[in-house]
Design a protein around this motif. Structure first.
Motif, PDB file in Angstrom:
ATOM      1  N   GLU A  99       5.991   2.674  64.900  1.00 57.21           N
ATOM      2  CA  GLU A  99       5.569   2.512  66.287  1.00 57.21           C
ATOM      3  C   GLU A  99       4.078   2.233  66.375  1.00 57.21           C
ATOM      4  OE1 GLU A  99       7.447   4.854  65.127  1.00 57.21           O
ATOM      5  OE2 GLU A  99       9.367   4.639  66.182  1.00 57.21           O
ATOM      6  N   ASP A 100       3.273   2.890  65.525  1.00 53.75           N
ATOM      7  CA  ASP A 100       1.833   2.620  65.518  1.00 53.75           C
ATOM      8  C   ASP A 100       1.555   1.177  65.114  1.00 53.75           C
ATOM      9  OD1 ASP A 100       1.376   5.181  66.269  1.00 53.75           O
ATOM     10  OD2 ASP A 100       0.847   5.917  64.273  1.00 53.75           O
ATOM     11  N   VAL A 101       2.289   0.676  64.129  1.00 53.14           N
ATOM     12  CA  VAL A 101       2.092  -0.710  63.688  1.00 53.14           C
ATOM     13  C   VAL A 101       2.388  -1.680  64.821  1.00 53.14           C
ATOM     14  CG1 VAL A 101       2.943  -2.483  62.116  1.00 53.14           C
ATOM     15  CG2 VAL A 101       2.526  -0.163  61.272  1.00 53.14           C
ATOM     16  N   GLU A 102       3.516  -1.491  65.482  1.00 50.41           N
ATOM     17  CA  GLU A 102       3.888  -2.403  66.562  1.00 50.41           C
ATOM     18  C   GLU A 102       2.979  -2.236  67.769  1.00 50.41           C
ATOM     19  OE1 GLU A 102       7.942  -1.565  67.323  1.00 50.41           O
ATOM     20  OE2 GLU A 102       8.661  -2.343  65.401  1.00 50.41           O
TER      21      GLU A 102
ATOM     22  N   ALA B 110       7.013  -3.820  61.638  1.00 54.46           N
ATOM     23  CA  ALA B 110       6.899  -3.053  60.403  1.00 54.46           C
ATOM     24  C   ALA B 110       8.081  -3.431  59.517  1.00 54.46           C
ATOM     25  CB  ALA B 110       6.892  -1.559  60.697  1.00 54.46           C
ATOM     26  N   LEU B 111       7.796  -4.153  58.421  1.00 56.93           N
ATOM     27  CA  LEU B 111       8.872  -4.653  57.568  1.00 56.93           C
ATOM     28  C   LEU B 111       9.557  -3.536  56.803  1.00 56.93           C
ATOM     29  CD1 LEU B 111       7.103  -7.841  56.153  1.00 56.93           C
ATOM     30  CD2 LEU B 111       8.692  -7.685  58.078  1.00 56.93           C
ATOM     31  N   ALA B 112       8.801  -2.529  56.379  1.00 54.78           N
ATOM     32  CA  ALA B 112       9.400  -1.446  55.597  1.00 54.78           C
ATOM     33  C   ALA B 112       8.474  -0.253  55.601  1.00 54.78           C
ATOM     34  CB  ALA B 112       9.672  -1.897  54.163  1.00 54.78           C
ATOM     35  N   LEU B 113       9.075   0.910  55.395  1.00 56.00           N
ATOM     36  CA  LEU B 113       8.337   2.154  55.248  1.00 56.00           C
ATOM     37  C   LEU B 113       8.588   2.651  53.831  1.00 56.00           C
ATOM     38  CD1 LEU B 113       9.317   3.873  58.629  1.00 56.00           C
ATOM     39  CD2 LEU B 113       7.411   2.327  58.180  1.00 56.00           C
ATOM     40  N   ILE B 114       7.561   2.596  52.989  1.00 54.15           N
ATOM     41  CA  ILE B 114       7.695   2.974  51.584  1.00 54.15           C
ATOM     42  C   ILE B 114       7.259   4.423  51.442  1.00 54.15           C
ATOM     43  CG2 ILE B 114       7.099   2.400  49.221  1.00 54.15           C
ATOM     44  CD1 ILE B 114       8.557   0.186  50.769  1.00 54.15           C
ATOM     45  N   PRO B 115       8.169   5.326  51.071  1.00 51.87           N
ATOM     46  CA  PRO B 115       7.790   6.737  50.962  1.00 51.87           C
ATOM     47  C   PRO B 115       6.974   6.996  49.711  1.00 51.87           C
ATOM     48  CG  PRO B 115      10.068   6.458  50.316  1.00 51.87           C
ATOM     49  CD  PRO B 115       9.604   5.104  50.780  1.00 51.87           C
ATOM     50  N   SER B 116       6.162   8.030  49.775  1.00 55.54           N
ATOM     51  CA  SER B 116       5.408   8.450  48.598  1.00 55.54           C
ATOM     52  C   SER B 116       6.305   9.293  47.705  1.00 55.54           C
ATOM     53  CB  SER B 116       4.175   9.251  49.016  1.00 55.54           C
ATOM     54  OG  SER B 116       4.567  10.452  49.652  1.00 55.54           O
ATOM     55  N   ALA B 117       6.040   9.209  46.388  1.00 59.05           N
ATOM     56  CA  ALA B 117       6.849   9.973  45.446  1.00 59.05           C
ATOM     57  C   ALA B 117       6.655  11.467  45.644  1.00 59.05           C
ATOM     58  CB  ALA B 117       6.487   9.569  44.016  1.00 59.05           C
TER      59      ALA B 117
ATOM     60  N   THR C 112      15.168  -7.249  52.640  1.00 57.54           N
ATOM     61  CA  THR C 112      16.001  -7.734  53.750  1.00 57.54           C
ATOM     62  C   THR C 112      15.141  -8.165  54.931  1.00 57.54           C
ATOM     63  OG1 THR C 112      17.758  -6.235  53.054  1.00 57.54           O
ATOM     64  CG2 THR C 112      17.877  -7.104  55.291  1.00 57.54           C
ATOM     65  N   SER C 113      14.100  -7.388  55.249  1.00 58.37           N
ATOM     66  CA  SER C 113      13.224  -7.743  56.367  1.00 58.37           C
ATOM     67  C   SER C 113      12.513  -9.057  56.113  1.00 58.37           C
ATOM     68  CB  SER C 113      12.198  -6.625  56.594  1.00 58.37           C
ATOM     69  OG  SER C 113      12.836  -5.415  56.923  1.00 58.37           O
ATOM     70  N   VAL C 114      12.087  -9.304  54.855  1.00 61.09           N
ATOM     71  CA  VAL C 114      11.409 -10.563  54.533  1.00 61.09           C
ATOM     72  C   VAL C 114      12.375 -11.731  54.662  1.00 61.09           C
ATOM     73  CG1 VAL C 114      10.297 -11.858  52.679  1.00 61.09           C
ATOM     74  CG2 VAL C 114       9.678  -9.470  53.083  1.00 61.09           C
ATOM     75  N   LEU C 115      13.597 -11.569  54.171  1.00 57.89           N
ATOM     76  CA  LEU C 115      14.569 -12.659  54.231  1.00 57.89           C
ATOM     77  C   LEU C 115      14.960 -12.996  55.665  1.00 57.89           C
ATOM     78  CD1 LEU C 115      16.892 -11.702  51.231  1.00 57.89           C
ATOM     79  CD2 LEU C 115      15.106 -13.453  51.292  1.00 57.89           C
ATOM     80  N   LEU C 116      14.903 -12.006  56.552  1.00 59.99           N
ATOM     81  CA  LEU C 116      15.286 -12.225  57.952  1.00 59.99           C
ATOM     82  C   LEU C 116      14.077 -12.341  58.872  1.00 59.99           C
ATOM     83  CD1 LEU C 116      18.205  -9.637  58.202  1.00 59.99           C
ATOM     84  CD2 LEU C 116      18.372 -12.102  57.814  1.00 59.99           C
TER      85      LEU C 116
END
Length: 764
Positions: A470-473, A480-487, A543-547
């Protein structure tokens, strides 16, 4: 290059204008160019902030609650004694209707005055002196002068004293707080007794002063009364005024009585004159027969009867005889004689009436003259006499009133009654009034929660990083194409998906890169035992990049970030691996000529590569190296050149991208940070789409907006943002519910059906 045309930019840099990418308008708000969409606040957002900052709320709550609890437990018990008094209206008399309507206002004013007297310094000093409070440690501070001690004791006494009126009554509660319950009760009772005694003293002093003043006024008024009486008597003697005692015991002036009698005689004379005047007017008119008195005259009555008989007899004779007949002539002669007598008598009566009228007029004139003379004499003497008599009466009335008030004041001075009484005397309290443990704990609870919630929202307001999609938008107006979690948020180990090598700092990894030996310990989604959540996050990015575009997926992508250390290289590598899992035809180019890292992720030597090709030494196909994964090739950076920006802006770099696009399904370029060097802005003009990597909860939104503005200024398009290294435990675990361990599987066991379907839909 397919799908676009070169545009001439500054210098020799050509910019590529993508033809198939959808551009989203960027609206800058404010002078700083901050991009922000208005959005109504939601309760869910507030709840997420509280969940995210719950430890801050709990810490502040625990500190404040503990402080309140310790302060309450350490506070010395304070006892409160209470006495109930009744204050009646002073000098209650019979009231008029107006006073009845004004009773409440006057009464309230009187009661407020009594409350102020209750808390007066004079009354407080009397109680302090009687109870010797200046010798008690509770009221007497140490190491002070005598004057300061008195003021301090007085101030502490007044602080502990309380006055609380009982609503809709004349009752008032007097309270006093002290560490000693017996002292608290004694202080209230002594204060009430002194208040009543002082009230009596004030009333007695007021009565005494009133009596003295009345006595002085009475003496002066007595002298004035005697003087006015002497002046009246002297005036009476000088003017010869005589007075007669009346039947009712009063005194009447003889001159006034004479004037009254003349007034009555004048009135009678006027009435007689009016009567005689009317008769005289009848006589003058010739109507003598109508005059009063003639009808009662015996002679006239006999003559009138005789005349009537003779006229009848003449009438009888005239019917038989002629007028010359002796008998007729005799009767006629008698009639004439009688008529002559009647006429003479009537004339005599008319003359008598006129004489009586003239006499009445003369008498009226004489009486009027006497009345006017008497009136003039009385007027000269009576006016001054009346003035003197009124003055004597007024002085006598004032004297008698003062004498009566003086007697009443004497009686009041002898009475010792008060309009104030003690209804309930104070008793020594058994339980302390302060501190109230439950109230203080409730207050500590409210303060702790209030300040904790306030601190949470304050920290959230001060936190200007991008933490959610939501902050990105909202601030960047791109998806926001993806949310990558931290290990670390997944399993509690590791630094997350933004470092160069697991367990290594960026500086150490840079040193290792310069030495040359490969270090394959990277966060790669194809690594054995990799967390399924981490792998699935990059599948979602794929998937977000392809679409991301309507007609087909972008074939050339630039991955960059606003600043170093945000994980752009990790995103580039894993996105390339994820795309290669769909099929061959993926090329990864290390465009970071200053700090190359791609070669170490695949265990390759950093030789040849982009630098060797751009300097004209080799064909680009000769610098392509297999990554070790099916379908993925890599072009490493090569040795660090002295002029990276000039090499990247050359025509050979454009030729490399164009020719690679013809032979590969997708070309991904890892580039330096946007805000540090110009390399990424140069490369952004040569690709169809740009992916901006930001660190979740670490990158300030101002830096991300500046990076986006840099891309926009060169005419490139940002297809979306990757929120990398996102702590799933932040925001109250809002995103953790979407990354469950029991849902995602390992990369080897998972299927690629959704991404494969997206790839087929965008092949062209």
């Amino acid at each position: 290059m397919n799908g676009g045309k070169p545009l001439q930019g500054e210098g020799n840099i050509e910019r590529y204008e993508p033809a198939r990418l959808e551009r989203r308008p960027l609206a800058a708000t404010g002078s700083s160019g901050t991009i922000e969409m208005e959005r109504a606040p939601e309760l869910v957002a507030y709840w997420n902030v509280l969940r995210k900052r719950r430890w801050t709320v709990l810490a502040v709550f625990f500190v404040l609650f503990t402080l309140v609890l310790l302060g309450t437990l350490k506070q010395r018990p304070v006892y409160r004694a209470t006495a109930l008094l009744e204050i009646q209206k002073e000098n209650a008399n019979i009231l008029t209707m107006k006073e009845m309507f004004e009773l409440d206002t006057v009464s309230d004013t009187y009661l407020e005055t009594q409350y102020k007297i209750f808390k007066s310094d004079t009354l407080a000093r009397r109680v302090i002196s009687q109870l010797h409070l200046d010798t008690i440690e509770e009221f007497n501070p140490k190491n002070r002068s005598r004057e300061s001690v008195d003021q301090a004791v007085l101030a502490r006494f007044e602080d502990r004293l309380g006055i609380e009126p009982v609503k809709r009554s004349r009752l008032v509660e007097v309270t006093f707080d002290s560490y000693d319950p017996q002292l608290a009760a004694r202080a209230v009772n002594v204060l009430a007794e002194n208040y009543i005694e002082q009230n009596l003293e004030v009333r007695w002093e007021a009565t005494q002063k009133a009596s003295e003043w009345l006595a002085q006024q009475l003496a002066g008024m007595k002298g004035k009364l005697e003087k006015s009486e002497d002046e009246l008597q002297a005036y009476v003697r000088e003017n010869g005024l005589l007075f007669l005692e009346t039947e009712k015991g009063g005194r009447e002036n003889i001159a006034d009585e004479r004037l009254r009698q003349l007034q009555e005689e004048l009135t009678h004379a006027q009435s007689v004159r009016y009567e005689k005047e009317s008769l005289a007017r009848l006589a003058e008119a010739g109507d003598a027969a109508a005059l009063p008195g003639l009808a009662d005259n015996k002679l006239l009555q006999d003559l009138t009867e005789r005349l009537a008989d003779l006229e009848r007899e003449r009438a009888q004779l005239s019917s038989t005889f002629t007028p010359e007949y002796p008998k007729v002539r005799q009767v006629q002669s008698q009639i004439e004689q009688i008529e002559a007598v009647l006429k003479r008598e009537r004339l005599r009566a008319a003359e008598r009436v006129k004489n009586e009228y003239a006499a009445a007029v003369r008498r009226e004139a004489l009486v009027r003259q006497a009345w006017e003379q008497q009136q003039h004499a009385v007027a000269e003497r009576t006016v001054q006499y009346t003035i003197l008599r009124r003055e004597v009466g007024a002085n006598r009335e004032l004297y008698e009133g003062l004498l009566s008030r003086l007697k009443e004041a004497g009686v009041s001075a002898g009475l010792k009654s008060s309009n104030i009484r003690i209804v309930d005397a104070a008793q020594a309290p058994k339980k302390p009034a302060k501190p109230n443990l439950l109230v203080n704990l409730g207050l500590g609870l409210l303060l702790g929660l209030g300040f904790g919630v306030g601190a949470a929202f304050l920290l959230e307001h001060l936190d200007n990083t991008l933490k959610s999609a939501e902050d990105v938008e909202r601030f960047l107006q791109v998806p926001a194409l993806a949310l990558i979690p931290s290990a670390q948020s997944l399993n509690g180990n590791g630094r997350g998906a933004h470092g160069l090598a697991q367990g290594k700092s960026p500086k150490k990894e840079l040193a290792l890169a310069k030495k040359g030996p490969p270090h394959p310990a990277w966060f790669r989604i194809d690594a054995p035992g990799q967390h399924g959540t981490f792998t699935e996050a990059f599948r979602g990015l794929r998937t977000s990049v392809l679409l991301s575009t309507a007609e087909r997926a972008p074939r050339t992508l630039l991955v960059t970030s606003a600043r170093p250390g945000e994980g752009k290289t990790t995103v580039s590598i894993n996105l390339s691996i994820s795309l290669a899992q769909l099929g061959p035809g993926v090329l990864l180019i290390d465009g970071d000529l200053r700090r190359p890292s791609v070669h170490r992720a695949f265990g390759l030597e950093n030789e040849g590569g982009v630098v060797r090709y751009l300097t004209g030494g080799q064909d680009w196909r000769q610098v392509v190296r297999p990554s070790g994964l099916a379908g993925l090739d890599v072009i490493v950076s090569g040795p660090m050149p002295p002029n990276p920006a000039e090499l990247l802006s050359s025509e050979r770099m454009r030729q490399l991208i164009r020719e690679a696009t013809r032979e590969y399904r997708c070309v991904i370029i890892d580039s330096p940070p946007l805000l540090n060097v110009a390399d990424s802005r140069i490369l952004a003009t040569m690709v169809e789409g740009l992916i901006l990597v930001v660190e979740g909860g670490g990158t300030p939104r101002e830096l991300a907006q500046r990076a986006q503005a840099c891309v926009r200024n060169v005419g490139a398009a940002v297809i979306g943002v990757v929120l990398n290294n996102l702590d799933l435990r932040a925001d109250g675990g809002y995103y953790a519910q979407y990354y469950r361990d029991d849902y995602y599987t390992t990369p080897e066991a998972s299927t690629n059906g959704d991404a494969a379907h997206a790839a087929k839909a965008h092949q062209g």
